[in-house]
Write a protein that holds these residues in place. Structure first.
Motif: not given
Length: 250
Positions: A22-44
């Motif tokens: 199971f590709d946990h690492a890339n799944t986790a990367r994709a989930a973090l990208a989706t979860s933080t998308a558009g949140l101002p705290e994570f801009a940049g």
């Protein structure tokens, strides 16, 4: 490539699950990208840095959860509380709980196998006993195998939750051999974690194969390694030491 002469024919192949099949690492990367998308705290914010922080916290917290120090839910909440605090995000308990739930939903939806993992299992299944040996909870790993389409390709799932110890403790390897009615000298262990999978296998006389997808330095030169599950014929030869009939690979 010619088959290698192993002392005993291979009858059993054990696999780690997370970051092996199971590709946990890339799944986790994709989930973090989706979860933080558009949140101002994570801009940049550099998402790879965020993932590395997530991974380090998970590596520290997971054994404590498995030891019963925290429940699975408490462990998840504490992980994200630590991860998000430096970014000033989710300052209330409700906001944190909402972020954790959304992230977990993304993670579940985005899960996928390591490239070549399913074809490898399909090729091995008619000829060898297949076991999954994992430092995790039984219910979670059963559901994961079903989601990945691997359940019917596995003869035994052995979890640290059931056995009561984590890899590399010899007991969990010995339990795997007992369930599959196999001997160490006819068994191969394939895993990505050098300490848990490779060292653990060596301690009980199982031949390990290190899945080294990150081009890390191999601590022991005599331990075989593969960098992926493709091409299939070469990986099968490394694992089993024999060439399978071509019609079985089609």
């Amino acid at each position: 490539m010619q088959p290698k002469p192993y002392p005993m024919p291979v009858t059993t192949v054990l696999f780690d699950l997370d970051d092996t099949l199971f590709d946990h690492a890339n799944t986790a990367r994709a989930a973090l990208a989706t979860s933080t998308a558009g949140l101002p705290e994570f801009a940049g914010t550099d998402l790879e840095t965020l993932y590395q922080q997530y991974s380090e916290i998970l590596e520290e917290m997971h054994p404590r959860v498995m030891a019963g120090e925290y429940t699975h839910e408490e462990g998840r909440r504490l992980r994200f509380q630590r991860l998000l605090a430096p970014y000033g995000a989710t300052r209330t308990d409700a906001a944190l709980a909402d972020f954790v739930q959304q992230h977990y939903s993304h993670y579940q939806r985005l899960r996928h196998p390591i490239a070549g993992a399913v074809p490898l299992l399909e090729a091995l299944k008619p000829h060898y006993k297949i076991g999954i040996l994992t430092n995790n909870r039984l219910a979670e790993q059963q559901e994961k195998l079903q989601h990945l389409g691997m359940t019917h390709l596995v003869d035994a799932l052995i979890t640290s939750e059931e056995v009561g110890v984590l890899k590399p403790n010899p007991r969990i390897f010995q339990e795997s051999l007992a369930r599959l009615h196999s001997r160490p000298d006819e068994t191969v262990m394939v895993g990505d974690n050098w300490h848990a999978d490779v060292v653990g296998a060596l301690e009980v006389g199982i031949r390990p194969i290190w899945l080294n997808r990150t081009a890390s330095l191999r601590p022991l030169a005599h331990v075989e390694e593969i960098t992926s599950f493709e091409p299939l014929t070469e990986v099968l030869l490394t694992i089993t030491g024999e060439l399978l009939p071509a019609e079985k690979l089609s």
